[in-house]
Scaffold this motif. Structure first.
Motif, short mmCIF file in Angstrom:
data_model
loop_
_atom_site.label_atom_id
_atom_site.label_comp_id
_atom_site.label_asym_id
_atom_site.label_seq_id
_atom_site.Cartn_x
_atom_site.Cartn_y
_atom_site.Cartn_z
N UNK A 1 0.80 -1.22 0.00
CA UNK A 1 0.00 0.00 0.00
C UNK A 1 0.84 1.27 0.00
N UNK A 2 2.10 1.18 0.42
CA UNK A 2 2.88 2.41 0.52
C UNK A 2 4.36 2.09 0.69
N UNK A 3 5.19 2.97 0.12
CA UNK A 3 6.63 2.91 0.37
C UNK A 3 7.02 4.05 1.29
N UNK A 4 7.84 3.75 2.32
CA UNK A 4 8.27 4.78 3.27
C UNK A 4 9.79 4.82 3.31
N UNK A 5 10.33 6.03 3.25
CA UNK A 5 11.77 6.20 3.33
C UNK A 5 12.11 7.09 4.51
N UNK A 6 13.02 6.59 5.34
CA UNK A 6 13.51 7.34 6.50
C UNK A 6 14.99 7.64 6.28
N UNK A 7 15.31 8.91 6.27
CA UNK A 7 16.68 9.32 5.94
C UNK A 7 17.36 9.95 7.15
N UNK A 8 18.52 9.43 7.48
CA UNK A 8 19.33 9.98 8.56
C UNK A 8 20.72 10.31 8.01
N UNK A 9 20.83 11.46 7.34
CA UNK A 9 22.16 11.94 6.98
C UNK A 9 22.54 11.94 5.53
N UNK A 10 21.84 11.22 4.66
CA UNK A 10 22.19 11.24 3.23
C UNK A 10 21.74 12.58 2.64
N UNK A 11 22.68 13.33 2.07
CA UNK A 11 22.37 14.63 1.49
C UNK A 11 21.92 14.46 0.04
N UNK A 12 20.88 13.68 -0.14
CA UNK A 12 20.39 13.36 -1.48
C UNK A 12 18.98 13.91 -1.68
N UNK A 13 18.63 14.14 -2.94
CA UNK A 13 17.26 14.49 -3.27
C UNK A 13 16.36 13.28 -2.99
N UNK A 14 15.11 13.54 -2.64
CA UNK A 14 14.20 12.46 -2.30
C UNK A 14 14.09 11.42 -3.41
N UNK A 15 13.86 11.89 -4.62
CA UNK A 15 13.66 10.96 -5.74
C UNK A 15 14.92 10.14 -6.03
N UNK A 16 16.08 10.77 -5.85
CA UNK A 16 17.35 10.07 -6.09
C UNK A 16 17.55 8.97 -5.06
N UNK A 17 17.33 9.29 -3.79
CA UNK A 17 17.50 8.29 -2.74
C UNK A 17 16.52 7.14 -2.94
N UNK A 18 15.29 7.46 -3.32
CA UNK A 18 14.30 6.41 -3.57
C UNK A 18 14.77 5.49 -4.70
N UNK A 19 15.23 6.07 -5.79
CA UNK A 19 15.67 5.26 -6.93
C UNK A 19 16.86 4.38 -6.55
N UNK A 20 17.78 4.91 -5.77
CA UNK A 20 18.97 4.14 -5.36
C UNK A 20 18.55 2.93 -4.53
N UNK A 21 17.65 3.13 -3.58
CA UNK A 21 17.21 2.04 -2.71
C UNK A 21 16.39 1.01 -3.49
N UNK A 22 15.51 1.49 -4.36
CA UNK A 22 14.66 0.58 -5.13
C UNK A 22 15.51 -0.32 -6.03
#
Length: 471
Positions: free
Chosen positions: A192-213
């Motif tokens: 139903x949903x993807x959740x991203x919790x960021x502690x310290x990565x100085x990345x754009x939201x979409x970039x961090x999501x793509x990297x993790x996916x």
């Protein structure tokens, strides 16, 4: 040649088994008890272990548990021989790690045939994993103790599963006990949903999501995403970043990323040892999130439903009244929606609702919430904006709808917008926004009516004047 370890406190059975296996071409090593057997296993790495069940000190079942905790023996074969007095609980037998239980009371020819058939199977000790193994039984016992503590600490977080952010934050802090890392990001993925919790990565939201996916082989496609933490302008991640995939029952449900890790080996070992507990924790978070979504989210648009909107409005009103702050409420209605449904059908109507919902959600972002009030009516509650910013957001929504290509062509919406100033109840705020929406519709549609008046009497007077002018 396969190497087989025989473990039995009976000299008779050691001789019987050694003779059977040696004459069939197997290399045999002998141990009189489980303590000695573990030491021998750590030096010789046998492919198959045949152990008596009931022995002084450590039993055959305990021996299985110890051996299976060593990575090198995950693919080894283990058979436990039981006697007439051995009573084995079915649950512990299933979870002991033994591949097979064989009774010593079988006729000798059947017993021999059963054992030979077993050792001929594709069992092996993985000697390439020796570096991850132990020196003696005391190392094994210490490892078991460490794993129990790891799992207990991680599983203790399940009781807080309703507060997902707290659980994620505590898990991150727990992992930091075993290695320093500069940054950490966690992806929790459910249907139903993807959740991203960021502690310290100085990345754009979409970039961090793509990297993790990209670290997942078969990721679930998501339309709903939430982001927690601070994000930056960067578009690349350092090469030293390490990733850990969380799986539950062969489904990929998460990724944990770490950058600039000081003790990579320690951290990887902890993640490996606690993988089952981490998987269960992530799955529990997903279960709670799915229950929450089912009770708070509109199934068609993905926005909050009316029940959740009203709950949020009540909490916001109480909080803001106590602090003397102001929030804003806007009601929206899709113009001529009945005509869209009647002319093009409900499928097109549903798609229109989805597109408008997406526009509202993107415009509100983290400055409040957006929800479907009912039918073609939507509501947004803004808690982090000024009057000027509120007007800017509303106008941008109207313009975005005007310029968006819908399945049936052009579409517009109307809106009524109020602030919470001096309204004594959340119902008054909502009703005021609804009455202003009425004015916007009667004034020609495709527009917003704004009213930040101090009390209900002035609002009523204004509405009456507007009605008279329209008639």
């Amino acid at each position: 040649m396969k190497k087989i370890l025989i473990v039995d406190d009976s000299k008779f059975w050691r001789l019987v088994l050694e003779n059977l296996l040696s004459k069939n071409g197997y290399e045999v090593i002998i141990s009189e008890n489980a303590m000695q057997a573990i030491d021998m296993a750590l030096k010789e790495y046998p492919d198959v272990i045949i152990s008596d069940c009931n022995m002084p000190g450590i039993s055959g079942l305990q021996l299985c548990l110890y051996v299976r905790s060593i990575p090198a023996f995950r693919n080894a074969g283990i058979v436990v021989l039981t006697g007439s007095d051995d009573v084995i609980n079915a649950f512990w037998a299933e979870h002991s790690g033994a591949n097979k239980f064989v009774s010593k009371l079988l006729p000798i020819d059947e017993l021999e045939r059963t054992i030979l058939n077993f050792v001929q199977q594709d069992f092996y000790a993985d000697k390439n994993l020796r570096t991850f193994s132990f020196n003696n039984i005391y190392d094994v016992l210490e490892q078991k103790m460490r794993m129990e503590i790891l799992n207990r600490e991680i599983l203790s977080l399940i009781q807080f599963a309703r507060d997902e952010y707290y659980v994620i934050k505590e898990l991150r802090s727990f992992l930091a006990n075993f290695s320093y890392f500069e940054s950490c990001a966690l992806l929790v993925l459910s249907p139903v949903e993807g959740r991203i919790y960021n502690f310290g990565f100085e990345l754009q939201k979409s970039i961090l999501k793509d990297i993790l996916i990209k670290k997942l082989e078969k990721p679930l496609e998501q339309s709903n995403w939430s982001y927690t933490g601070n994000y930056g302008p960067n578009i690349t991640v350092s090469e030293d970043t390490i990733y850990y995939t969380v799986e539950y029952q062969e489904n990929e449900i998460g990724v944990i990323a770490f950058s600039n890790v000081s003790e990579v080996r320690n951290l990887v070992k902890v993640l490996t040892d606690a993988k089952d507990s981490i998987s269960l924790l992530f799955n529990t978070l997903n279960t709670f999130r799915e229950f929450k979504v089912a009770s708070t989210i509109d199934g068609l648009t993905g926005l909050f439903n009316k029940k959740e909107l009203l709950r949020f409005l009540e909490e916001t009103h109480t909080l803001f009244k106590k602090s003397g702050r102001t929030y804003f409420v806007a009601m929206f209605d899709i113009d001529n929606f009945k005509k869209i449904n009647d002319t093009y059908g409900h499928l097109v109507g549903d798609e229109t609702l989805k597109i408008v919902a997406r526009i509202l959600k993107e415009a509100v972002s983290e400055r409040g919430i957006a929800g479907r009030y009912g039918g073609e009516e939507f509501t947004i509650i803004l808690t982090k904006t000024t009057k000027e910013e509120t007007v800017e957001i509303i106008e941008s929504i109207l313009q975005k709808v005007r310029t968006t290509e819908f399945p049936h062509g052009r579409c517009t919406i109307s809106s009524g917008v109020v602030s919470s100033e001096e309204y004594q109840s959340p119902t008054e705020v909502l009703k005021a926004a609804d009455e202003l929406l009425y004015i916007a519709k009667k004034s020609g549609k495709d527009r917003a009516a704004y009213m930040f008046l101090p009390n209900r009497s002035e609002l009523k007077e204004f509405i009456q004047v507007e009605h008279q002018e329209q008639t």
